[in-house]
Write an enzyme that holds these catalytic residues in place. Structure first.
Site, PDB file in Angstrom:
ATOM      1  N   ASP A   9       0.876  -1.172   0.000  1.00 56.22           N
ATOM      2  CA  ASP A   9       0.000   0.000   0.000  1.00 56.22           C
ATOM      3  C   ASP A   9       0.910   1.217   0.000  1.00 56.22           C
ATOM      4  O   ASP A   9       1.466   1.582   1.043  1.00 56.22           O
ATOM      5  CB  ASP A   9      -0.917  -0.010   1.221  1.00 56.22           C
ATOM      6  CG  ASP A   9      -1.766   1.258   1.332  1.00 56.22           C
ATOM      7  OD1 ASP A   9      -1.843   2.008   0.332  1.00 56.22           O
ATOM      8  OD2 ASP A   9      -2.342   1.499   2.412  1.00 56.22           O
ATOM      9  N   LYS A  72       3.108  11.309  -3.346  1.00 55.36           N
ATOM     10  CA  LYS A  72       2.033  10.676  -4.121  1.00 55.36           C
ATOM     11  C   LYS A  72       1.106  11.718  -4.747  1.00 55.36           C
ATOM     12  O   LYS A  72       0.516  11.488  -5.797  1.00 55.36           O
ATOM     13  CB  LYS A  72       1.237   9.728  -3.221  1.00 55.36           C
ATOM     14  CG  LYS A  72       0.222   8.870  -3.938  1.00 55.36           C
ATOM     15  CD  LYS A  72      -0.414   7.893  -2.954  1.00 55.36           C
ATOM     16  CE  LYS A  72      -1.519   7.085  -3.576  1.00 55.36           C
ATOM     17  NZ  LYS A  72      -2.153   6.176  -2.593  1.00 55.36           N
ATOM     18  N   GLU A 174      -7.211   0.686  -4.649  1.00 56.41           N
ATOM     19  CA  GLU A 174      -7.196   0.673  -3.186  1.00 56.41           C
ATOM     20  C   GLU A 174      -8.511   0.206  -2.554  1.00 56.41           C
ATOM     21  O   GLU A 174      -8.491  -0.652  -1.660  1.00 56.41           O
ATOM     22  CB  GLU A 174      -6.790   2.056  -2.666  1.00 56.41           C
ATOM     23  CG  GLU A 174      -5.317   2.356  -2.923  1.00 56.41           C
ATOM     24  CD  GLU A 174      -4.945   3.813  -2.732  1.00 56.41           C
ATOM     25  OE1 GLU A 174      -5.819   4.605  -2.335  1.00 56.41           O
ATOM     26  OE2 GLU A 174      -3.782   4.158  -2.995  1.00 56.41           O
ATOM     27  N   ASP A 198     -12.967   4.815   1.253  1.00 59.55           N
ATOM     28  CA  ASP A 198     -11.533   4.768   1.537  1.00 59.55           C
ATOM     29  C   ASP A 198     -10.964   6.185   1.553  1.00 59.55           C
ATOM     30  O   ASP A 198     -10.698   6.770   0.503  1.00 59.55           O
ATOM     31  CB  ASP A 198     -10.834   3.913   0.475  1.00 59.55           C
ATOM     32  CG  ASP A 198      -9.340   3.786   0.705  1.00 59.55           C
ATOM     33  OD1 ASP A 198      -8.877   4.144   1.807  1.00 59.55           O
ATOM     34  OD2 ASP A 198      -8.623   3.348  -0.211  1.00 59.55           O
TER      35      ASP A 198
END
Length: 613
Positions: A9, A72, A174, A198
């Site tokens: 992850d 990210k 994800e 999420d």
């Protein structure tokens, strides 16, 4: 043991690695002993290798300009799209021909780093720690990404992982990873629907999934790549800065070290407010001429400031359900994932949206995505060391993909609900005499009139073989691979002449006014689309007929002798090309006139390359 595959992850704030072995999931500790590795990279001023992880985070507090974090959020983005958030970063970001480049000052000069290079450093750290923990080399991995990451963003993650020595078995969405972890642990066999909410440190995902037998079908996906826990931190930073400016006339945003320290304090305050009604932010030696400054912040104040962001997540949930055509009462499980989903107000609003439904919470919200990635890795690795009950994960193309022709008609190449990976090819022909290039505009949607769909980009194939009208053929292939990357290929049939394009395709994202209406719009306008199909075919035939007549006149050297016919065709093309469906009667009249005037010559001279009736 070297064939074992792991799940990663790769997070905005923290990264987590998990492996499935000995019939169990195991979150792997890093070299610092932690189960989460901060996604931080720090460069010492002296020459040497960069530091990654927990130590990098601590050292960034001492020398903020040399610490890189939240990378990210930079992946695949343009510099302009990042501008509004740059004041919250303590490191230098410069514009390099439209793309962001990070600058780090060291004793031996300035280091320039792309987001991909920074990501690769984090992946290298994760790989080294995993191999130390397991005692053998590891190269295979499944890496999670936001479900709606664009092609370019996915490609950067792939390239960074490859640079670090990983063979990526799959980029795994994800929320799907979180759902896989949930379904696997619960061992639910009956048919059910779930929604995964999420909310991580930097991104937000929603997925609607259907579970039946050993299959999980992804029905709908939505989200926002710039919505997450860091945005909540920034709201608290703004609040603190306002208080400091009002009371002490001091703005810490001008001080890199202070803004870095403030980020830590505000993140801690946000976490505390998930369990407490009030917190105190203590700033020691922070404000000039003030030893200690304390600022109180209540949960109510935080919720008030973040209300619009909370509501934004619920709106995304709503439109994901509507685009998926799954009623609220059919959702059996609302699954929470990501650290920011711990916020009480978010849980309250989400439960209320589902009419008071209890939410499904993982024991550790920060690890469930890595667990799902590890399960998927074991299923793909086919290793005798990772025997696992397999579950089929079926994702689909949400809306049809195709290209527009020269009469604005959509040619559907990959239809909606086609399982991913998907690939299909259509053949196109040149329309003009001696044509040397063809442009293909790519759209996503269900309408026959291409421009009523969502435009994705274009691909131009140049240097095609000059030929009479309709004789040169070009194959256009649309591919959506297992990593969600959209590729368009155009290749000439007669010779080795081809071109490829990877488009910024998003698996589930739609703009506000496109989301709910896309499929419904196509259904409601089915009759209109049928009419446009007939009109486009008529207009295409008229233009092709005129072009073919002109070609034959040129080829047979008859233009001078029959100039009136040539000019009639030229004028007809010039007028018809811009006519819309409301002028269908004019197009019919022009075709009748052209055929009446030209057909006798076509038969007399035995014209070639005429379009089929």
């Amino acid at each position: 043991m070297a064939d074992i595959a792991i799940g990663i992850d790769f997070g905005t704030t923290n990264s987590c690695v998990c492996v499935y072995r000995k019939s169990a999931l195991e979150v792997l500790e890093n070299s610092d002993g932690g189960r989460l590795t901060p996604s931080y990279v720090f460069f010492l001023q002296k020459p040497g290798a960069p530091i990654v992880g927990q130590c990098a985070k601590k050292m960034s507090d001492m020398l903020p300009s040399n610490g890189i974090y939240e990378i990210k959020r930079f992946v695949g983005k343009s510099f302009n799209s990042l501008k509004k958030n740059l004041p919250y970063y303590s490191f230098d970001v410069k514009n390099d021909s439209g793309t962001p480049v990070i600058l780090i000052e060291r004793e031996n000069g300035t280091v320039k780093l792309t987001p991909q290079e920074v990501c690769a450093l984090i992946f290298t750290k994760l790989k080294k720690d995993v191999e130390t923990k397991l005692g053998h080399a590891v190269s295979k991995a499944v890496i999670t990404v936001p479900a709606y990451f664009k092609s370019i963003e996915r490609e950067v993650i792939l390239a960074a992982a490859n640079q670090a020595g990983f063979t990526v078995l799959k980029l795994f969405n994800e929320p799907t990873a979180a759902a896989l972890s949930f379904y696997y642990k619960k061992d639910i066999r009956s048919e059910s629907y779930s929604l995964v909410y999420d909310l991580g440190g930097g991104t937000f995902d929603v997925s609607v999934l259907k579970k039946h037998s050993n299959n999980i079908d992804i029905i709908g996906v939505d989200g926002d790549t710039n919505l997450g826990g860091k945005d909540f931190d920034n709201l608290i930073i703004d609040y603190v800065c306002e208080e400091l400016a009002k009371t002490y006339r001091y703005n810490p945003k001008k001080e890199r070290r202070e803004i870095r320290r403030l980020q830590n304090k505000c993140e801690e305050a946000k976490i505390e407010l998930s369990t407490a009604e009030q917190t105190i932010i203590i700033l020691d030696g922070f404000v000039p001429n003030q030893r200690v400054v304390t600022i109180e912040l209540s949960r109510q104040q935080f919720e008030s400031r973040a209300q619009s962001l909370f509501e934004r997540t619920i709106k995304i949930v709503d439109r994901c359900l509507k685009s998926s055509k799954v009623p609220i009462n059919k959702i059996n499980n609302v699954i929470l994932s990501g650290g920011s989903s711990r916020i009480p107000k978010i849980q309250e609003m989400l439960s209320n949206y589902f009419n008071g439904k209890s939410l499904t919470k993982f024991v550790n919200l920060d690890e469930c995505v890595a667990e799902g990635a590890a399960l998927q890795a074991a299923m793909l690795a086919n290793s005798c060391k990772q025997k696992i009950r397999k579950m089929k994960m079926t994702d689909v193309v949400p809306l049809s993909l195709g290209v527009m022709d020269y009469v604005n008609r959509m040619h559907f190449i990959v239809r909606k609900d086609t399982p991913i990976p998907a690939e299909n090819t259509l053949q196109f022909r040149t329309t003009e005499d001696q044509q040397t290039s063809l442009r293909f505009d790519v759209y996503e949607g269900e309408r026959v009139e291409a421009t009523k769909n969502r435009y994705l980009g274009f691909l131009t194939l140049n240097n095609i073989t000059p030929a009479p009208p309709r004789l040169c053929r070009v194959l256009v292939t649309v591919i959506v691979d297992q990593n969600g990357i959209l590729k368009i290929k155009a290749s000439e049939v007669l010779r080795n002449n081809s071109k490829e394009l990877n488009l910024s395709y998003t698996r589930g994202w739609r703009s506000e006014d496109e989301i709910v209406s896309t499929l419904v719009d196509a259904e409601e306008h089915e009759a209109e689309d049928d009419s446009f199909e007939n009109f486009a075919a008529l207009k295409e035939y008229l233009l092709s007929y005129c072009e073919a007549v002109q070609y034959n006149l040129r080829f047979l050297k008859l233009i001078r002798k029959h100039k009136a016919i040539h000019d009639l065709c030229e004028n007809t093309k010039n007028v018809a090309v811009s006519l819309g469906i409301d002028k269908i009667h004019e197009v019919q009249s022009m075709l009748a006139e052209v055929q009446y005037e030209c057909e006798k010559f076509a038969q007399c001279y035995n014209f070639e390359c005429m379009p089929p009736c």
